[in-house]
Design a protein around this motif. Structure first.
Motif, PDB file in Angstrom:
ATOM      1  N   LYS A  99     -26.023 -30.317  10.514  1.00  0.00           N
ATOM      2  CA  LYS A  99     -24.909 -31.288  11.236  1.00  0.00           C
ATOM      3  C   LYS A  99     -23.689 -31.637  10.177  1.00  0.00           C
ATOM      4  O   LYS A  99     -24.393 -32.064   9.188  1.00  0.00           O
ATOM      5  N   GLY A 100     -22.750 -31.201  10.370  1.00  0.00           N
ATOM      6  CA  GLY A 100     -21.697 -31.914   9.517  1.00  0.00           C
ATOM      7  C   GLY A 100     -21.216 -31.049   8.521  1.00  0.00           C
ATOM      8  O   GLY A 100     -20.016 -31.383   7.725  1.00  0.00           O
ATOM      9  N   ILE A 101     -21.896 -30.097   8.127  1.00  0.00           N
ATOM     10  CA  ILE A 101     -21.460 -28.997   7.261  1.00  0.00           C
ATOM     11  C   ILE A 101     -21.143 -28.093   7.798  1.00  0.00           C
ATOM     12  O   ILE A 101     -21.649 -27.219   8.590  1.00  0.00           O
ATOM     13  N   TYR A 102     -19.854 -27.319   7.474  1.00  0.00           N
ATOM     14  CA  TYR A 102     -19.219 -26.158   7.987  1.00  0.00           C
ATOM     15  C   TYR A 102     -18.824 -25.248   7.126  1.00  0.00           C
ATOM     16  O   TYR A 102     -19.014 -25.579   5.806  1.00  0.00           O
ATOM     17  N   ALA A 103     -18.857 -23.878   7.452  1.00  0.00           N
ATOM     18  CA  ALA A 103     -18.104 -23.067   6.430  1.00  0.00           C
ATOM     19  C   ALA A 103     -17.326 -22.054   7.186  1.00  0.00           C
ATOM     20  O   ALA A 103     -17.348 -21.764   8.220  1.00  0.00           O
ATOM     21  N   CYS A 104     -16.217 -21.605   6.112  1.00  0.00           N
ATOM     22  CA  CYS A 104     -15.389 -20.682   6.803  1.00  0.00           C
ATOM     23  C   CYS A 104     -14.844 -19.658   5.780  1.00  0.00           C
ATOM     24  O   CYS A 104     -14.974 -19.956   4.568  1.00  0.00           O
ATOM     25  N   GLY A 105     -14.114 -18.827   6.209  1.00  0.00           N
ATOM     26  CA  GLY A 105     -13.476 -17.792   5.043  1.00  0.00           C
ATOM     27  C   GLY A 105     -14.557 -17.130   4.450  1.00  0.00           C
ATOM     28  O   GLY A 105     -15.754 -16.587   5.255  1.00  0.00           O
ATOM     29  N   THR A 106     -14.481 -16.609   3.481  1.00  0.00           N
ATOM     30  CA  THR A 106     -15.483 -15.439   2.844  1.00  0.00           C
ATOM     31  C   THR A 106     -16.592 -16.255   2.437  1.00  0.00           C
ATOM     32  O   THR A 106     -17.388 -15.620   2.088  1.00  0.00           O
ATOM     33  N   ALA A 107     -16.621 -17.643   2.430  1.00  0.00           N
ATOM     34  CA  ALA A 107     -18.078 -18.077   2.179  1.00  0.00           C
ATOM     35  C   ALA A 107     -19.028 -17.911   3.324  1.00  0.00           C
ATOM     36  O   ALA A 107     -20.340 -18.007   2.810  1.00  0.00           O
ATOM     37  N   THR A 108     -18.479 -17.433   4.244  1.00  0.00           N
ATOM     38  CA  THR A 108     -19.539 -16.878   5.392  1.00  0.00           C
ATOM     39  C   THR A 108     -19.760 -15.265   5.195  1.00  0.00           C
ATOM     40  O   THR A 108     -20.582 -14.748   5.984  1.00  0.00           O
ATOM     41  N   GLY A 109     -19.407 -14.790   4.422  1.00  0.00           N
ATOM     42  CA  GLY A 109     -19.372 -13.351   4.130  1.00  0.00           C
ATOM     43  C   GLY A 109     -17.974 -12.811   3.963  1.00  0.00           C
ATOM     44  O   GLY A 109     -17.124 -13.271   4.216  1.00  0.00           O
ATOM     45  N   PRO A 110     -17.927 -11.485   3.312  1.00  0.00           N
ATOM     46  CA  PRO A 110     -16.874 -11.098   2.858  1.00  0.00           C
ATOM     47  C   PRO A 110     -15.977 -10.480   3.949  1.00  0.00           C
ATOM     48  O   PRO A 110     -16.441  -9.893   5.069  1.00  0.00           O
ATOM     49  N   THR A 111     -14.840 -11.010   4.008  1.00  0.00           N
ATOM     50  CA  THR A 111     -13.753 -10.398   5.267  1.00  0.00           C
ATOM     51  C   THR A 111     -12.275 -10.326   4.467  1.00  0.00           C
ATOM     52  O   THR A 111     -12.254 -10.753   3.484  1.00  0.00           O
ATOM     53  N   ASP A 112     -11.603  -9.852   5.523  1.00  0.00           N
ATOM     54  CA  ASP A 112     -10.091  -9.960   5.110  1.00  0.00           C
ATOM     55  C   ASP A 112      -9.623 -11.215   5.343  1.00  0.00           C
ATOM     56  O   ASP A 112     -10.043 -12.133   6.157  1.00  0.00           O
ATOM     57  N   ILE A 113      -8.083 -11.338   5.066  1.00  0.00           N
ATOM     58  CA  ILE A 113      -7.380 -12.520   5.233  1.00  0.00           C
ATOM     59  C   ILE A 113      -7.162 -12.882   6.750  1.00  0.00           C
ATOM     60  O   ILE A 113      -7.505 -13.984   7.021  1.00  0.00           O
ATOM     61  N   PRO A 114      -6.907 -11.915   7.687  1.00  0.00           N
ATOM     62  CA  PRO A 114      -6.699 -12.127   8.897  1.00  0.00           C
ATOM     63  C   PRO A 114      -8.131 -12.982   9.415  1.00  0.00           C
ATOM     64  O   PRO A 114      -8.167 -13.991  10.223  1.00  0.00           O
ATOM     65  N   ALA A 115      -9.192 -12.412   9.048  1.00  0.00           N
ATOM     66  CA  ALA A 115     -10.475 -12.881   9.657  1.00  0.00           C
ATOM     67  C   ALA A 115     -10.684 -14.410   9.187  1.00  0.00           C
ATOM     68  O   ALA A 115     -11.208 -15.151   9.766  1.00  0.00           O
ATOM     69  N   SER A 116     -10.586 -14.418   7.900  1.00  0.00           N
ATOM     70  CA  SER A 116     -10.788 -15.756   7.063  1.00  0.00           C
ATOM     71  C   SER A 116      -9.750 -16.810   7.857  1.00  0.00           C
ATOM     72  O   SER A 116     -10.309 -17.858   7.986  1.00  0.00           O
ATOM     73  N   VAL A 117      -8.428 -16.588   8.054  1.00  0.00           N
ATOM     74  CA  VAL A 117      -7.623 -17.545   8.589  1.00  0.00           C
ATOM     75  C   VAL A 117      -8.167 -17.904  10.084  1.00  0.00           C
ATOM     76  O   VAL A 117      -8.217 -19.021  10.443  1.00  0.00           O
ATOM     77  N   ALA A 118      -8.549 -16.797  10.822  1.00  0.00           N
ATOM     78  CA  ALA A 118      -9.073 -17.131  12.284  1.00  0.00           C
ATOM     79  C   ALA A 118     -10.270 -18.020  12.121  1.00  0.00           C
ATOM     80  O   ALA A 118     -10.384 -18.963  12.866  1.00  0.00           O
ATOM     81  N   GLU A 119     -11.178 -17.835  11.097  1.00  0.00           N
ATOM     82  CA  GLU A 119     -12.593 -18.392  10.946  1.00  0.00           C
ATOM     83  C   GLU A 119     -12.203 -19.936  10.737  1.00  0.00           C
ATOM     84  O   GLU A 119     -12.680 -20.823  11.101  1.00  0.00           O
ATOM     85  N   ALA A 120     -11.195 -20.033   9.860  1.00  0.00           N
ATOM     86  CA  ALA A 120     -10.664 -21.512   9.417  1.00  0.00           C
ATOM     87  C   ALA A 120     -10.111 -22.218  10.339  1.00  0.00           C
ATOM     88  O   ALA A 120     -10.592 -23.499  10.526  1.00  0.00           O
ATOM     89  N   ASN A 121      -9.501 -21.751  11.252  1.00  0.00           N
ATOM     90  CA  ASN A 121      -8.858 -22.328  12.216  1.00  0.00           C
ATOM     91  C   ASN A 121      -9.910 -22.649  13.400  1.00  0.00           C
ATOM     92  O   ASN A 121     -10.130 -23.880  14.059  1.00  0.00           O
ATOM     93  N   ALA A 122     -10.838 -21.602  13.405  1.00  0.00           N
ATOM     94  CA  ALA A 122     -11.873 -22.158  14.254  1.00  0.00           C
ATOM     95  C   ALA A 122     -12.935 -23.171  13.811  1.00  0.00           C
ATOM     96  O   ALA A 122     -13.147 -24.134  14.537  1.00  0.00           O
TER      97      ALA A 122
END
Lengths: 654, 202, 304, 421
Positions: free
Chosen positions: D385-408
């Motif tokens: 609880k309280g720790i989040y992760a996004c972008g390639t920290a959660t696994g390699p992806t491209d920029i669009p997916a990273s950005v989408a995850e960051a927004n989420a």
């Protein structure tokens, strides 16, 4: 009062530029001329503020407006400010030609003076917004969006197709994830949706703008509902399609040829009776999406573990999860890279001929069943829906997003967002993330009144012929036809000025950038240039204020040297340049006019790059006809990642 | 949802043309894949045979193989593909005896497929039909008669003595012979004729 | 096919020689004329196109550079300020050589010109009224050569025994009575005419005249009440017979151009003028006899 | 609930999530261990799917109502009211403390004061020390005081104390007194209500795979290194040259060089196929011959045009995983079986480029270990609880997916802290 502040940038610019000469030359143009050492630092800003009244007009000759602009704007209240990038676009790039560089600075400062004369205060708007969002949901992304918005305290209407229930949600989302995860997720969301208004029916029509869209909804039992919504989320979802090769695989002709999903539901949890062979034929000509690939791997793995002999004939295997592929192979699925070329049926089964590319030979196998994995595409209604909403689709029928790299949910129309499979097929977690993205954007729209400020296009009804050229040109739906008048919708406007270049009658003028102001500026540049540089030729670079101008700044940062003699005139967007400005540039004596825009397809206002290419090719045609050298006018793109392109293309024509 | 009624022409991905043109079809009539996949299943049941499943045909084994470097018709990847497709013709293919069992392929294999072992299993299958060089048969017979693959000669024993190596001892020839006889292998070995013919000395 | 197109089709059918002159359209003749378009002040607002009910105008994605370069900008300038600037800039930059119209790239809004299709135009003037820039004018000229185009002269035939065949439109009121009176008075006139009764001479439509000609009659005669005595309008300048007179004069000039000169005539007789009616008919028949049989007879013969 | 969020890592995902949170009214501390922001993307020049600058960002709302995307240096990064950027800063520890976190940060000195520096760059001009520029494969020289990326934010230079001679020339030339050679490391502790890991990925060093001659032959590069050559702000102004300075005429690319491989990295790095295709197209534009050795081409839908364009521009595709690269007369030769033609090829080329797998940055850091799962990636959903992760920290992806995850993740953080029952 018109005031000019020149910054020496820590006393480095005066080594490159002769500030005494500059001061002397521009003295007549400004009421006050001051040279400051570090304008961007506290001491510089204090000096700037001293004795400044709010209606003073300011010209700042310093570094790029992008650097000094921020601290300045945060410090002073004046609206009428113009920046002359003496550092990135003069001092740093003309080290070899100090005298000419000084002259260029003077020319640009006299241009700035004219610019200030024509400058108007930006217009401010505040528009109220409706704190309600419409979610058009066909699947799990829609449910997620509605649930999250509800939890954020935003009123939501969830519009669902008729007959939608959990069973159908599961069916339409089957390719997204394994069934158990899907069921759990679905149940969890459905719980939070209890208090959300759900409406069964179809979408009628929409008018209005972001913050207040008037929407008509048609219910299944004939009831109609008209409501106002601040934002709309389109989550119309996916549907599965048969690939083109299905017919060749005898789908529909033989009972033994079925889709993979129907096979899966038919064989639900059953163990294979005997060793029955199932051939899975992937359409060789249609590459899989990762989602389809993962679904294929999951399905075949499940069949193989139940004892069926599975042969998958495929091209590239695409999946987000390499382990799925590994598991499928471990469970005994046989993968053949190639193509099924022929299927014959007899009483024993289906004789399938396979071109195996990895053996360079043909194989024949007798299969009991042939399964065809379906493709995932947008639901049939998407095109119609997009048309009604006024948003664009791509050539696969999905809803197009505005900028695929950084803006994952924005459609081409402001205030309308796309979530989940309507954008492209997605795995469950991606679809959820996509729904959250849409929620975030919709929430940002509806949470507070919309306030905007900027120079806007002003429409003169007297002068307007209602030819609608501006409507056609506006990429953002910011101009509308209402009661036979063209009306400006500030909520959608991006202040790009593209409408202005389209208007034949000059009924639309852009604040601070009226046609006379451009002309006066070009003339000021030309006369000052001639006075200082005599007959030395000069050129104009009409640069958009986004990529092109950034690229010119970048050339400065990277210390790329180029010749003097080219004057950069910033336009809000290259799409604002019309043949008139180009021709005027030539008439005042420029050798060349270069229109620099964002990379192809990369315009920050969607169409400016393309439009400016059209305008330039049109102008070149005209020049060719009237006996002028069309090469004098060029369009090119410049991006910050390629400063050398700017360095290469500008001086050659300078 | 009745998918047959859907409009399939709207959603086309005709933008992609995978390469098949370069595939020169060697066989004129297609070779059938046996429906019981007997050969493949047999291999899978043998020790380390199930590693075959992991193979995704990347071809790294072939580019690593020192034999393939010299003899372009020797292709471990292709051998694996044949096993995967239960093509028993591999077991009759003399080429598999060219394998040096150097295990270069096994070390490099990204999916840890025991390639040399699988080739050995294929060789075992081939034994019956005589796909064995005479030398290999001789070695087998030698086990039957002496319990060793190599005949131990007097000079050899002397040399070992000189070098201070321990005595070799006596292999349990009788038990071996008995066991092989019970399995029916002894008899088979007598009757197998190498299809290679000749004296079999390579 | 609408009426105008049918009329033009018939005109083309009956033409036996290629017309060369652009005709003046008499004042009262409406529905025929030319739209003169000046591209230079035009903002391509498409108002004219919207106003036109017969689709005689359309947008053309070309820019009429020659007109731009020849244009003189009036003192107050054009209403289309941007167009005016563009033109003056182009004129300043004009170099050597010929200039031709250029096409506008697809997707570029705000440029182009208007084209006018003379065969569809009914000269209603609506476009001229709709134009905010004053770039359209209706001129009382009829561009016959463009409408008719090249004509293939039909084969001539030799007719030995020939009597003229004439259609005579008589108005319901006076001239029909005049013909009756001629009968009552036992006056003789040639038997070559067939009378067609119409409510008013003004009601004779061009298309009827052309249809008669198309069918091989040798002449068409229109008779009405005496001028200023029309039962539908009296001495109003727009009364039926005044109107028809102008129309017939127009069509006579058209006939002249297309090789049917003298085969159309209009004259007037009151109900009391039986003798005059006889004279009119006799004179016309005599004239036709002199001109000879309709050249269209040859065409009809070939077709049958 | 409080409203302070610490975002770890100022790559594209970190910047995106910070902008969004700041726009939503939360107070954000964006922590970056390098001197400038941008992370891996800043090395790449042009990026897919839009083929434009890697520097392009979604602008914050404060700037022009957030309508425009902007270059990093033109965004308000560092000037935004709610967003504090800490560069050259590492997380020393994260301690959970009731519902909050205390995050302790250690800032290593830049020796250039950001609030004083006017970026006149005189200091760089006067510096006498020259060392190879690691950012550009060591093929060009840089000064001891330098900016590794010309447009990197913050724009101020940084001093590399390992090579600095403390001659104080830069101190003397800087009239605004922005340089302080005696600057010390600073530590501070921030009380945060949420922590977002956007620690990103890096290329795994291919020297772990001896077969591909990386390190042995200077003309065996990774895709990131090739990007540095192709970047027009890079060492060679965008021209692709061999280590000896010769114009490259042919390039062989090895995809999955160490990924989908149980001996190395067993997952698929998702993005390498597409960026290799992007580089292949850029090379073809320069007239360089390109051969791509692949197993499966995994190109997402939004980037499919790259595959089409690569095919149209005559890139040669060989389906097969090369085993090794030998060095023949100084040039690398790739040994591969073309599995579709049953041919063992020895491809001679001027350059071999390896698509090395993307591995997490965070893995080496003990601080994060308790938040990390398989392969050292963080799970976005299973985090405490309280720790989040996004972008390639959660696994390699491209920029669009990273950005989408960051927004989420931005939305999740907002809902957790500010509302949402």
């Amino acid at each position: 009062m018109k005031k000019l502040f020149l910054c020496t940038c820590n006393g480095t610019l005066n080594k490159l530029l002769d500030f005494t000469k500059i001061g002397k030359e521009v003295k007549a143009l400004y009421d006050v001329v001051e040279v400051v050492d570090n304008l961007c630092l506290e001491e510089g800003l204090t000096k700037l503020e001293k004795g400044l009244s709010e209606d003073d007009r300011l010209a700042i000759g310093a570094c790029s407006s992008q650097i000094i602009g921020v601290p300045m704007k945060q410090r002073i209240k004046n609206d009428l400010v113009t920046f002359v990038p003496l550092r990135e676009q003069v001092g740093w790039v003309h080290v070899e030609e100090k005298e000419s560089a000084t002259n260029k600075a003077i020319v640009l400062l006299s241009d700035a003076s004219v610019q200030l004369d024509h400058m108007e205060s930006p217009t401010e708007f505040t528009e109220s917004v409706v704190d309600r969002v419409l979610v058009m949901g066909g699947g799990i992304a829609g449910l997620k969006a509605a649930s999250d918005l509800h939890r954020l305290g935003v009123e939501v209407t969830l519009l669902e197709p008729s007959g939608q229930n959990n069973e159908r949600y599961l069916q339409t989302s089957v390719f997204m994830s394994d069934t158990d995860t899907l069921i759990n997720e679905l149940q969890a969301i459905q719980k939070t949706l209890k208090k959300v208004e759900r409406f069964e029916g179809t979408f009628g029509e929409v008018t209005g703008q972001t913050g207040s869209y008037d929407v008509t909804l048609n219910g299944v039992n004939g009831n109609e509902k008209i409501r106002e919504y601040g934002a709309i989320i389109v989550a119309s979802g996916n549907q599965q399609y048969l690939p083109r090769s299905a017919k060749k695989m005898r789908h529909g002709k033989s009972e033994r040829v079925v889709t993979l999903d129907s096979l899966m539901s038919r064989l639900k949890k059953k163990r294979a009776k005997e060793s029955s062979t199932i051939l899975v034929a992937v359409d060789f000509d249609a590459p899989m999406f990762s989602v389809e690939g993962s679904h294929l791997l999951r399905s075949t793995r499940n069949l193989a573990t139940r004892g069926y002999t599975i042969i998958v004939v495929h091209s590239d295997i695409r999946t987000e999860d390499e382990n799925l592929y590994r598991e499928a192979r471990d469970s005994g699925v046989i993968f053949i890279r190639g193509k099924v070329t022929r299927i014959r049926e007899n009483e024993k089964g289906l004789t399938c001929r396979i071109e195996n590319t990895l053996e360079s030979m043909e194989r024949e196998v007798i299969a009991d069943l042939v399964a065809i994995p379906q493709m995932v595409g947008p639901v049939n209604e998407t095109a119609l829906l997009a048309d009604k909403l006024g948003v664009d689709c791509d050539n696969n029928g999905f809803i197009r997003t505005r900028y695929s790299k950084m803006k994952p949910v924005q459609t081409s129309r402001r205030g309308i967002f796309v979530a989940g499979g309507a954008k492209m097929p997605m795995s469950l977690s991606d679809a959820m993330a996509s729904a959250q993205n849409a929620v975030l954007e919709a929430f940002k729209v509806v949470r507070s009144p919309l306030t905007r400020s900027g120079w806007i296009p002003v429409i003169d009804d007297e002068q307007c012929d209602v030819c609608k050229a501006c409507l056609e040109a506006c990429p953002n739906d910011a101009l509308r036809l209402m009661d036979d008048r063209i009306v400006h919708v500030p909520a959608h406007c991006e202040f790009c000025g593209i409408c202005v270049s389209a208007c034949p009658t000059r009924a639309i003028e852009f604040q601070s950038h009226r046609k006379e102001s451009w002309f006066a500026r070009f003339e000021a540049v030309a006369t000052t240039h001639r006075r200082l540089e005599g007959k030395k030729p000069f050129s104009f670079v009409f640069a958009c204020s986004e990529c092109a101008n950034a690229s010119i700044d970048q050339a400065g940062f990277a210390g790329k040297q180029y010749g003097t003699g080219s004057y950069v005139i910033q336009f809000p967007c290259a799409g604002m340049v019309s043949p008139i400005e180009i021709l005027k540039g030539l008439v005042v004596g420029a050798e060349h006019v270069i229109v620099a825009h964002c990379p192809p397809g990369g315009c920050h206002h969607q169409t400016g790059d393309h439009l400016s290419e059209l305008v330039v090719s049109f102008t070149r045609d005209m020049l060719r006809e009237i006996g002028q050298d069309p090469e004098r006018v060029q369009a090119t793109y410049m991006i910050a990642a390629m400063p050398e392109k700017m360095q290469k293309e500008v001086p050659v024509r300078g | 949802m009745n998918i047959d009624s859907l409009n399939t022409s709207r959603f086309l991905r005709n933008d992609f043309k995978p390469r098949l043109a370069r595939c020169e079809l060697i066989a004129v009539t297609p070779t059938s894949i046996s429906s019981d996949l007997e050969f493949r299943n047999w291999i899978l049941k043998q020790p380390e045979g199930e590693t075959l499943l992991r193979c995704y045909q990347c071809g790294r084994c072939t580019s690593a193989c020192p034999i393939a470097e010299i003899d372009h018709s020797f292709n471990p990847r292709l051998f694996l593909e044949k096993v995967i497709l239960a093509d028993e013709s591999l077991a009759e293919n003399q080429l598999i005896w060219t394998c040096l069992t150097c295990e270069q392929c096994e070390v490099r294999c990204p999916e840890h497929v025991k390639i040399p072992q699988i080739l050995i299993l294929a060789k075992v299958r081939g034994l019956v039909s005589g796909n064995t060089p005479e030398t290999a048969l001789d070695r087998a017979r030698s086990i039957l008669s002496q319990g060793r693959t190599i005949q131990v000669s007097e000079p050899m024993l002397k040399t070992r003595d000189k070098m201070g190596l321990p005595s070799l001892g006596n292999p349990p020839v009788k038990q071996l012979a008995k066991a092989l006889k019970e399995l029916g292998l002894a008899e088979k070995l007598e009757n197998i004729k190498s299809i290679y013919g000749g004296d079999g000395d390579e | 096919m609408d009426k105008r197109e049918r009329l033009i089709q018939k005109l083309r059918n009956i033409a036996v020689q290629t017309p060369t002159a652009i005709l003046e359209v008499p004042e009262k003749v409406e529905g025929f004329g030319s739209i003169k378009y000046r591209p230079e002040p035009c903002s391509v607002c498409k108002k004219c196109i919207e106003a036109c009910e017969v689709e005689a105008l359309d947008i053309d994605f070309t820019v009429q550079l020659p007109a731009y370069l020849d244009a003189t900008i009036p003192e107050g300038g054009f209403r289309s300020k941007n167009r005016e600037t563009l033109i003056s800039l182009l004129q300043t930059l004009k170099g050597e050589g010929d200039v031709q119209a250029i096409s506008v790239p697809t997707g570029l809004a705000g440029y182009g010109s208007v084209v006018w299709f003379t065969e569809k135009c009914i000269a209603c003037n609506k476009c001229v009224e709709a134009c905010p820039e004053d770039c359209l004018d209706l001129e009382k000229q009829y561009d016959l050569p463009t409408i008719i185009g090249d004509v293939v002269t039909p084969p001539s035939i030799s007719i030995t025994e020939w009597e003229p065949f004439i259609i005579c439109f008589v108005c319901w009121e006076c001239s029909h009575a005049a013909a009756d009176l001629a009968g009552l008075m036992h006056l003789h006139y040639p038997a070559n005419i067939r009378t067609v009764r119409v409510p008013c001479s003004g009601a004779v439509e061009p298309i009827q005249i052309m249809t008669a000609m198309e069918n091989g009659v040798d002449g068409v005669l229109v008779t009405g009440c005496l001028l200023s005595e029309c039962h539908y309008g009296g001495d109003d300048p727009l009364a039926g017979n005044f109107m028809q007179q102008d129309f017939v004069h127009f069509w006579q000039s058209v006939f002249e151009e297309i090789g049917l000169g003298g085969r159309l005539h209009i004259d007037f007789a009151s109900a009391a003028m039986g003798i005059r009616f006889t004279e009119i008919v006799t004179e016309f028949v005599e004239r036709i006899k002199k001109i000879g049989p309709s050249p269209l007879r040859g065409k009809l013969e070939v077709e049958s | 609930m409080g409203d302070t969020v610490v975002v770890v890592g100022a790559g594209l995902a970190g910047i995106q999530v910070s902008h969004q949170l700041a726009d939503l009214g939360l107070k954000v501390h964006l922590v970056e261990k390098e001197a400038t922001v941008g992370g891996l993307s800043a090395h790449l020049g042009k990026v897919f799917p839009t083929d434009d600058c890697a520097l392009c960002l979604d602008a914050c709302e404060e700037l022009f109502s957030g309508h425009h995307r902007r270059c990093q240096y033109r965004s308000l990064l560092g000037n935004q009211k709610k967003l504090n950027l800490h560069t050259l800063t590492e997380i020393k520890s994260i301690k959970q403390d009731g519902g909050r976190f205390s995050v302790s940060l250690k800032t290593t000195p830049r020796y250039v004061m950001l609030d004083r520096c006017v970026v006149c760059l005189e200091c760089i001009n006067v510096c006498d020390v020259e060392v190879p520029d690691e950012m550009n494969l060591g093929r060009v020289m840089r000064k001891a005081i330098y900016r590794s990326i010309p447009q990197g934010v913050p724009l101020a230079p940084v001093i590399d104390m390992n090579s600095c001679t403390k001659c104080t020339k830069c101190v003397d030339v800087c009239k605004v007194g922005a340089i302080d050679l005696e600057q010390r490391s600073k530590t501070r502790t921030i009380k945060a209500d949420a922590v977002v890991l956007a620690t990103g990925v890096e290329e795994r060093s291919p020297s772990i795979l001896p077969g591909y001659a990386y390190g042995l032959c200077k003309d065996v590069l990774t895709q990131r290194e090739l990007a540095r050559l192709l970047d027009s702000t890079g060492a060679t102004n965008g021209k692709v040259l061999t280590a000896s300075g010769k114009q490259v005429e042919s390039v062989t690319m090895i995809l999955c060089a160490g990924s989908r491989d149980l001996n190395a990295i067993d997952y698929c790095s998702q993005a390498c196929c597409t960026y290799s295709l992007k580089h292949a197209i850029m090379l073809r534009e320069q007239g360089v011959g390109v051969t791509i050795c692949y197993m499966d081409l995994r190109v997402p839908l939004h980037s499919h045009s790259f595959l089409e364009r690569a095919r149209e521009s005559d890139v040669t595709f060989v389906r097969g995983k090369p085993d090794h690269v030998i060095v023949h007369e100084g040039s690398p030769v790739t040994i591969v079986e073309d599995t579709e033609a049953l041919k063992r090829l020895e491809i001679e080329s001027d350059l071999v480029v390896l698509a090395s797998p993307l591995v997490p940055h965070a893995a080496e850091k003990e601080v994060f270990n308790s938040f990390l799962g398989d392969y050292g990636f963080a799970a976005r959903h299973d985090a405490p609880k309280g720790i989040y992760a996004c972008g390639t920290a959660t696994g390699p992806t491209d920029i669009p997916a990273s950005v989408a995850e960051a927004n989420a993740v931005a939305l999740e953080v907002y809902m957790a802290l500010k509302g949402g029952a």
